[in-house]
Design a protein around this motif. Structure first.
Motif, PDB file in Angstrom:
ATOM      1  N   GLU A  70       0.834  -1.199   0.000  1.00 58.51           N
ATOM      2  CA  GLU A  70       0.000   0.000   0.000  1.00 58.51           C
ATOM      3  C   GLU A  70       0.873   1.256   0.000  1.00 58.51           C
ATOM      4  OE1 GLU A  70      -3.809  -1.759   2.533  1.00 58.51           O
ATOM      5  OE2 GLU A  70      -2.187  -0.740   3.591  1.00 58.51           O
ATOM      6  N   GLY A  71       0.493   2.240  -0.812  1.00 57.90           N
ATOM      7  CA  GLY A  71       1.244   3.484  -0.892  1.00 57.90           C
ATOM      8  C   GLY A  71       2.472   3.419  -1.779  1.00 57.90           C
ATOM      9  N   GLN A  72       2.711   2.279  -2.409  1.00 57.50           N
ATOM     10  CA  GLN A  72       3.908   2.118  -3.249  1.00 57.50           C
ATOM     11  C   GLN A  72       3.690   2.719  -4.633  1.00 57.50           C
ATOM     12  OE1 GLN A  72       5.437  -1.892  -3.369  1.00 57.50           O
ATOM     13  NE2 GLN A  72       6.491  -1.556  -5.318  1.00 57.50           N
ATOM     14  N   PHE A  73       4.742   3.343  -5.171  1.00 56.73           N
ATOM     15  CA  PHE A  73       4.695   3.836  -6.545  1.00 56.73           C
ATOM     16  C   PHE A  73       5.027   2.684  -7.489  1.00 56.73           C
ATOM     17  CE2 PHE A  73       6.660   5.578 -10.365  1.00 56.73           C
ATOM     18  CZ  PHE A  73       5.699   6.495 -10.760  1.00 56.73           C
ATOM     19  N   VAL A  74       4.212   2.476  -8.514  1.00 54.99           N
ATOM     20  CA  VAL A  74       4.412   1.382  -9.456  1.00 54.99           C
ATOM     21  C   VAL A  74       4.490   1.928 -10.883  1.00 54.99           C
ATOM     22  CG1 VAL A  74       3.259  -0.311  -7.980  1.00 54.99           C
ATOM     23  CG2 VAL A  74       1.922   0.965  -9.664  1.00 54.99           C
ATOM     24  N   GLY A 155       1.633   4.956 -11.199  1.00 53.05           N
ATOM     25  CA  GLY A 155       0.778   5.522 -10.166  1.00 53.05           C
ATOM     26  C   GLY A 155       1.101   4.993  -8.783  1.00 53.05           C
ATOM     27  N   ILE A 156       0.240   5.362  -7.822  1.00 53.23           N
ATOM     28  CA  ILE A 156       0.413   4.982  -6.420  1.00 53.23           C
ATOM     29  C   ILE A 156      -0.712   4.048  -6.018  1.00 53.23           C
ATOM     30  CG2 ILE A 156       0.489   5.847  -4.051  1.00 53.23           C
ATOM     31  CD1 ILE A 156       1.645   8.429  -5.132  1.00 53.23           C
ATOM     32  N   ILE A 157      -0.327   2.940  -5.357  1.00 51.06           N
ATOM     33  CA  ILE A 157      -1.289   1.949  -4.900  1.00 51.06           C
ATOM     34  C   ILE A 157      -1.993   2.458  -3.641  1.00 51.06           C
ATOM     35  CG2 ILE A 157      -1.548  -0.381  -3.951  1.00 51.06           C
ATOM     36  CD1 ILE A 157      -1.013  -0.426  -6.881  1.00 51.06           C
ATOM     37  N   ASP A 158      -3.301   2.298  -3.603  1.00 55.33           N
ATOM     38  CA  ASP A 158      -4.095   2.676  -2.436  1.00 55.33           C
ATOM     39  C   ASP A 158      -4.151   1.480  -1.479  1.00 55.33           C
ATOM     40  OD1 ASP A 158      -5.659   4.217  -0.813  1.00 55.33           O
ATOM     41  OD2 ASP A 158      -7.466   4.128  -2.050  1.00 55.33           O
ATOM     42  N   LYS A 159      -4.973   1.553  -0.449  1.00 55.28           N
ATOM     43  CA  LYS A 159      -5.088   0.457   0.518  1.00 55.28           C
ATOM     44  C   LYS A 159      -5.689  -0.777  -0.156  1.00 55.28           C
ATOM     45  CE  LYS A 159      -9.702   1.636   2.289  1.00 55.28           C
ATOM     46  NZ  LYS A 159     -10.496   1.986   3.466  1.00 55.28           N
ATOM     47  N   PHE A 160      -5.330  -1.948   0.369  1.00 57.28           N
ATOM     48  CA  PHE A 160      -5.852  -3.212  -0.153  1.00 57.28           C
ATOM     49  C   PHE A 160      -7.230  -3.499   0.434  1.00 57.28           C
ATOM     50  CE2 PHE A 160      -1.176  -4.694  -0.309  1.00 57.28           C
ATOM     51  CZ  PHE A 160      -1.006  -4.087  -1.542  1.00 57.28           C
TER      52      PHE A 160
END
Length: 354
Positions: A70-74, A155-160
């Motif tokens: 979560e919160g990681q830039f991909v 982009g940035i991953i939101d919460k799972f």
């Protein structure tokens, strides 16, 4: 001697009281000043990512692997989630075997057709059967690919919304992905201000600033790029959208703030806010006439600046208005006053501000 001393004390006391009264009733007076200025309009806004999407499961199965946090830039194309692929791999293998089998049938039929042993229609049927088997193989490969969920953009991953080992159904929400390289900022503008804006900005684009929730100005300027087609009939507002660059990634989807739009005012008539008072939601000033008598006068505020009002009705440039002591003034009272130059007042607004 005693009588003379009492007379002297009485005279001194009277003079002192007279001086105090004169000093007490001495008012500061100034005049409106006319000049070009800028006003800042502030609008509550909602901040959105330029691209914000939901990532959902496209196939049923157990969530076998999670490759990000979560919160990681991909990056675009990066593998994010893996749904257990065993069933779909087996279906691909079965479809491949079917293609091989039908391929042999077609080749045998073609040999017989070349020797006129079977009719052309029979060869066409074998060819159609082969094409169908190949199409089913392609379909199973697509299903297998759907077990891998990859990022469609940077982009940035939101919460799972799921955890490792969860049984997923087709369409289940996994997480959200936000492209925060640019931000879309939406704010509502009243109809009258929209008309003024369109009259002054012919190409429909202007620069605006963003005041963040911590009352700090965002480092980058935004551009108003679009205006919605329709007004909201309930509020009388129309939605504007400004685009802000976000190279440092400070802004995130869902934030709030205030858009600040700077509007020029030509030949604006300015007075200090300190010189006004309010009665029943109307603004008034005390105007000093040629006989030094004060009268209250209603005014119309065109715009509000820090410590200053821009006046549209009620005053002219030569009028004299009370600057201080409004609480001591009385309607139709003759006063003594000292005039303060408008330019001096404007340069020391903090001094005169409450």
């Amino acid at each position: 001697m005693l009588i003379s001393l009492c007379g002297l004390l009485l005279n001194t006391s009277c003079n002192s009281e007279k001086e105090k009264k004169e000093e007490k009733n001495k008012f500061l007076v100034t005049s409106p000043i006319q000049k070009d200025t800028l006003i800042t309009k502030s609008y509550v806004c909602q901040i959105h990512s330029i691209n914000h999407i939901e990532l959902r499961a496209q196939e049923r199965g157990y969530l076998q692997k999670i490759y990000v946090d979560e919160g990681q830039f991909v990056k675009k194309g990066q593998l994010l989630f893996q749904i257990m692929p065993n069933l779909y791999q087996a279906e691909v293998q079965k479809a491949q075997a079917e293609v091989g089998f039908v391929q042999i049938e077609y080749q045998n039929t073609k040999k017989l057709a070349d020797k006129n042993v079977v009719s052309p229609n029979e060869l066409a049927m074998a060819k159609a059967k082969l094409d169908k088997a190949k199409a089913e193989l392609a379909l199973t490969k697509v299903h297998l690919q759907f077990t891998e969920i990859r990022a469609p953009f940077d982009g940035i991953i939101d919460k799972f919304h799921v955890r490792l080992g969860s049984l997923l159904e087709e369409g289940d929400l996994l997480t959200n992905l936000s492209d925060n390289s640019k931000m879309w900022v939406y704010y509502n503008v009243p109809e009258a201000e929209y008309l003024d804006y369109k009259a002054k900005v012919n190409n429909g684009k202007s620069k605006v600033n963003l005041l963040m929730a911590n009352n700090e100005l965002f480092d980058y300027t935004g551009i108003v790029e679009t205006i919605e087609a329709d007004f909201n009939n309930e509020t009388g507002n129309i939605s504007f959208r400004a685009t802000f660059p976000n190279p440092k990634g400070l802004l995130r989807h869902g934030e709030t703030g205030s858009v600040q739009s700077t509007i020029p005012l030509k030949h604006a008539l300015l007075i200090p806010q300190k010189s006004t008072f309010e009665v029943l939601d109307k603004k008034y000033v005390y105007v000093v006439d040629k006989n030094n008598v004060i009268h209250s006068r209603a005014i119309t505020i065109a715009a509000e600046l820090p410590h200053v009002f821009a006046i549209s009705k009620g005053l002219s440039e030569g009028d004299k208005i009370l600057l201080e002591g409004l609480g001591l003034a009385k309607e139709n009272e003759k006063i003594e006053y000292k005039v303060v130059a408008p330019s001096s007042v404007m340069s020391h607004l903090d001094l005169y501000a409450e």
